[in-house]
Design an enzyme around this catalytic site. Structure first.
Site, PDB file in Angstrom:
ATOM      1  N   ARG A  12     -29.069  31.677 -61.006  1.00  0.00           N
ATOM      2  CA  ARG A  12     -28.625  30.284 -61.183  1.00  0.00           C
ATOM      3  C   ARG A  12     -27.421  30.039 -60.282  1.00  0.00           C
ATOM      4  O   ARG A  12     -26.296  29.912 -60.740  1.00  0.00           O
ATOM      5  CB  ARG A  12     -28.295  30.034 -62.663  1.00  0.00           C
ATOM      6  N   CYS A  68     -37.078  48.496 -64.426  1.00  0.00           N
ATOM      7  CA  CYS A  68     -35.714  48.126 -64.820  1.00  0.00           C
ATOM      8  C   CYS A  68     -35.587  46.627 -65.024  1.00  0.00           C
ATOM      9  O   CYS A  68     -36.158  45.844 -64.259  1.00  0.00           O
ATOM     10  CB  CYS A  68     -34.720  48.533 -63.728  1.00  0.00           C
ATOM     11  N   CYS A 109     -24.753  45.632 -73.666  1.00  0.00           N
ATOM     12  CA  CYS A 109     -25.968  44.814 -73.695  1.00  0.00           C
ATOM     13  C   CYS A 109     -26.257  44.287 -75.094  1.00  0.00           C
ATOM     14  O   CYS A 109     -27.130  43.431 -75.271  1.00  0.00           O
ATOM     15  CB  CYS A 109     -27.179  45.614 -73.214  1.00  0.00           C
TER      16      CYS A 109
END
Lengths: 135, 388, 354
Positions: free
Chosen positions: B17, B208, B85
């Site tokens: 973005r 990944c 995460c």
């Protein structure tokens, strides 16, 4: 920016000499300084010399490099199980990627780990290598 | 303890973005969630936001008030939660406890990460901060390398094959083609995964999760208030959180993630269900091996049979347990701090029956499983269409 | 200059280290378009190459650890001085010897210093340990001679400059001796044959001027001076280990001094691993110790540009048989090798960078 000297200095000797922590009560060893045993919670933990040989428990060849290793790779990273069972993470040097195997005996090496910058301090510490054949 | 409901969800398009800043992404997702809940922003009593490392990625810490400010939540408490995460999974968990305790009635939980402002090697270095900085990453271990160490042990101990890892990627990419917000809306094949560049042997690029910009937000309230905002509230039935050693090498067996086992045990117990009751799950497939190990540690299959489970299609949409219908971290994208809430968004949509082409038909019970670092944190939530 | 007159100042441990990588001089010649015919005179076939994560410090530590392995009776806490000789310190200001001290676990009560005299910093470190041990200032000293020898890309030095080094644990009237020092003689003059200016990366040299007025004049003067002091002749020595800037100078200088080729070959390393600068003749000494018998006499002569030479008469002692096997031999390191091409060589040396 403040150089990283204090942070490096705090652990340098342990990294140079492969010193570890050992619980006086339960015998659990680990790399790195600890004041409390991670296994039994005892606060009777002493600094010990860890063995300088071991075998490869698992390994990988790193191709996608972190910024600090720019231009250095590919390199082998492994978890090494030392003679006394202590496990640690280390680079395997003087070994071609196609030759590394789980269970391969390795020995302590003293190597350059990195540097702060061209102007900054140099980091040294342990890596492991295949045992040098002797005649 | 009060019961908790999710009444609004919002998520940005995940991907690169380039034109958006961290705060823009968050506001976009938060506005979506408010709109979804038919709620005015001043009804929000507190903000919980998951963010891994805005300091490293965009030079910004103290993101709680920043995001509250830009969402115009004047003087409202704003908590930033960091668990690598698992940041926004943990933020969601703390928000649940805030509602359950009666402290707040309505809270927003967001997650956001803006990762593409820095180079790929720099991202790799930032990822590595989720491990032991002094005894792992200092020596050159990267996060993919750590999961590669796990994968290789799994190969040796259980005979898992690279092809089976690749099948996780194939499934999640296929699912993502049905998710308009996903980063990668294209299919891959086992062969393509196995011939993609190696990141950290035996993991390839297509094993990944990617570098992603994105944000997600959800609105929680006490179950009593839920029907005021929506006809289709989704209820939190149970949760569990656990930690494990920061360094992978300090675990006796690296092919099992102890925090996943423990967190799921707590969550199943609280929800009063068993693994077989789960219809749909958003699991933490940061790497393909992570999804396979999670099948095992969550009790979806026996230890060591995760490779077989993917191979036999049991986790496809409509399989025994549909896993990652959103595309997962692998293909939906993994904006680190946003991932945990993005999982919740998907499960809520699934249980509402509003997941479009990727809908798991008849989904009644769903799970989110969010992992931080190499499994040093695990947070699990179980959701249902019906209250307990 | 100094005849010790006793057998008490001793080497109780020695050890070497040579990196794993090698480059054949053909590969260097190919990169620069040089004819091998013009290089034949160097009598060098291949040279060691430092790994990308090796420097003078890492080589010094590896050699020091091997020296201590051969001195099991010496606790690192008993080492009163650590001196490191080199011309390729990774820090211009900050000692290598401090890092070595930490790496071997020396006591804080230790005398540390680095020496530089082109290729003879290592033998200066040995002399300091000898004198401090003999005077009783220290119980044991650790002398290190190591370099990651720098060479300007394209210069003839590239065909010889390599990486490696050795270390020695030296004591007086203590330990289980491997050898003892019989005498020592040094010479020095102001001879600008080879130099490196401050803040400049690579050394420069006077070409053929490094030969007669520099290497030969000083090595011969030191060796001759020592033999005269000891009242000995070449026949009294079993081995001669001169500094080894290439494969031909050591043989030539031995011949001029009256030594047969068979006495120089056992310690001659430069044809197969190159020139370790400060570590050159000391590692040659280690290679001789790896095979010598008790009672045999060795003439060690270093040479440092600028210029000077340190000569030593060393007699092998009984301890050699007990201790030789306690660490890898020089030969073990020579045999452990992997060839690289010039591109990897240049990358490992930092001659190219991204």
């Amino acid at each position: 920016m403040m150089p990283k000297s204090p942070r490096i200095w705090q652990l340098a000797e342990r990294r140079y000499r492969l010193l570890g922590s050992k619980c006086v009560l339960c015998g659990k060893t680990s790399v790195g300084p600890r004041s409390i045993c991670p296994a039994c919670g005892s606060d009777k933990v002493e600094t010990v010399q860890l063995p300088s040989t071991g075998t490869i428990y698992s390994y990988t060849v790193v191709h996608s490099l972190p910024a600090e290793k720019n231009g250095y790779g590919p390199y082998i990273m492994a978890i090494v199980a030392l003679e006394d069972g202590t496990k640690l993470t280390a680079e395997i040097v003087d070994c071609d990627p196609e030759d590394v195997k789980i269970g391969m005996p390795v020995e302590l090496a003293f190597r350059l780990i990195g540097q702060e910058s061209e102007h900054g301090i140099i980091y040294y510490g342990y890596k492991f290598r295949p045992i040098i054949p002797r005649t | 303890m009060r019961e908790i409901a999710v009444v609004g969800v919002g998520m940005t398009k995940f991907g690169e973005r380039w034109d958006k800043q961290l705060r823009d992404l968050f506001v976009e997702a938060a506005n979506e969630a408010l709109k979804d809940a038919n709620m005015e922003r001043n009804e929000i009593q507190a903000l919980y936001v998951g963010n891994f490392s805005a300091g490293s990625f965009v030079g910004q810490e103290h993101v709680g008030p920043l995001l509250a400010d830009y969402l115009s939540l004047k003087y409202k408490p704003a908590f930033r939660v960091e668990s690598a995460c698992a940041s926004s999974g943990m933020a969601f968990n703390l928000a649940c406890m805030a509602i359950a305790s009666g402290m707040y009635d309505i809270v927003m939980v967001g997650g956001v990460e803006k990762m593409t402002d820095i180079s790929a090697p720099e991202v790799t270095s930032v990822h590595a901060k989720a491990m032991d900085a002094e005894w792992e990453s200092f020596f050159g271990l990267t996060l993919p390398a750590a999961f590669a160490l796990i994968a290789r042990r799994h190969f040796v101990q259980y005979g898992t094959k690279p092809e089976q890892l690749a099948m996780v990627s194939v499934k999640n990419h296929r699912n993502a083609t049905k998710n308009p917000l996903a980063q990668f809306q294209f299919e891959v094949t086992v062969e393509r995964v196995l011939t993609s560049p190696i990141v950290s042997d035996p993991l390839h690029v297509l094993d990944c999760s990617p570098v992603t910009d994105g944000a997600a937000a959800v609105i929680l309230c006490s179950a009593e208030l839920a029907k005021k905002y929506t006809d289709t509230p989704v209820y939190v039935l149970g949760f569990g959180t656990a930690s494990d050693t920061i360094a992978l090498h300090d675990r006796s067996d690296i092919t099992t993630l102890g925090a996943v086992v423990e967190a799921s045990r707590q969550a199943y117990k609280m929800a009063g269900i068993e693994p077989k009751n789960i219809d749909v799950a958003e699991l933490h497939d940061s790497f393909t091996i992570t999804e396979i190990i999670s099948y095992e540690d969550l009790g979806f299959c026996e230890k060591g049979k995760g490779g077989l489970m993917i191979q036999e299609g049991e986790t496809e949409i409509g399989g025994r347990i549909s896993v990652n219908p959103s595309g997962g971290l692998k293909a939906r994208g993994n904006p680190i701090g946003a991932t945990g809430v993005a999982q919740v968004v998907e499960i809520v949509q699934q249980l509402r029956g509003a997941a479009g082409k990727r809908q798991v038909s008849g989904a009644e019970i769903g799970m989110t499983q969010n992992i931080g670092g190499t499994g040093s944190t695990c947070v699990i939530h179980i959701f249902g269409r019906q209250r307990r | 200059m100094t005849v010790f007159g006793d057998k008490k100042t001793v080497i109780v441990g020695y050890g070497s280290y040579i990196p794993r990588y090698r480059i054949k001089i053909e590969s260097i010649a190919h990169a620069w378009g040089e004819s091998l015919d013009t290089l034949r005179g160097l009598r060098v076939q291949e040279i060691s190459v430092k790994g990308p994560d090796e420097d003078q410090v890492t080589i010094a530590v590896e050699a020091a650890r091997n020296a201590l392995r051969r001195a099991p009776e010496v606790s690192p806490k008993d080492i009163g001085a650590i001196y490191s000789g080199s011309e390729s310190k990774p820090y211009a200001v900050k000692p290598t010897s401090t890092i070595v001290a930490a790496a071997i676990g020396a006591s804080m009560s230790v005398r540390l210093a680095d020496y530089e005299f082109a290729c003879k910093g290592g033998t200066e470190a040995i002399i300091s340990c000898i004198s401090q041990a003999r005077s009783g200032m220290i119980k044991y000293g650790l002398a290190i001679a190591a370099d990651c020898s720098q060479s300007l890309p394209g210069d003839v030095l590239e065909y010889t400059a390599s990486a490696g080094g050795s270390a020695f644990v030296i004591g007086h009237d203590s330990g289980d001796p491997i050898a003892y020092f019989e005498g020592q003689y040094s010479v020095g003059t102001d001879t600008p044959d080879f130099w490196r200016r401050d803040l400049i990366k690579y050394p420069r040299h006077g070409g053929r001027f490094t030969g007669e007025p520099a290497y030969f004049r000083h090595v011969i003067a030191a060796a001759t001076g020592l033999m005269k002091e000891l009242d000995m002749k070449p026949e009294d020595f079993d081995y001669i280990v001169p500094h080894q800037p290439n494969g031909s100078f050591p043989i030539e200088v031995a011949k001029r001094l009256g030594f047969s080729e068979s006495k120089v070959l056992p310690g001659l390393l430069s044809p197969i691993v190159g020139n370790f600068y400060s570590g050159s003749s000391p590692t040659g000494l280690c290679k001789v110790l790896d095979q010598a018998k008790p009672g045999q006499r060795i003439l060690l002569v270093s040479f440092g540009s600028g210029a000077g030479s340190d000569a030593f008469s060393i007699v092998v002692a009984e301890g050699i048989e007990r201790k030789r096997g306690l660490a890898p031999k020089v030969e073990d390191y020579i045999n452990r090798k992997k060839y690289v091409d010039y591109s990897l060589y240049a990358k490992f040396w930092g001659k190219i960078a991204r």
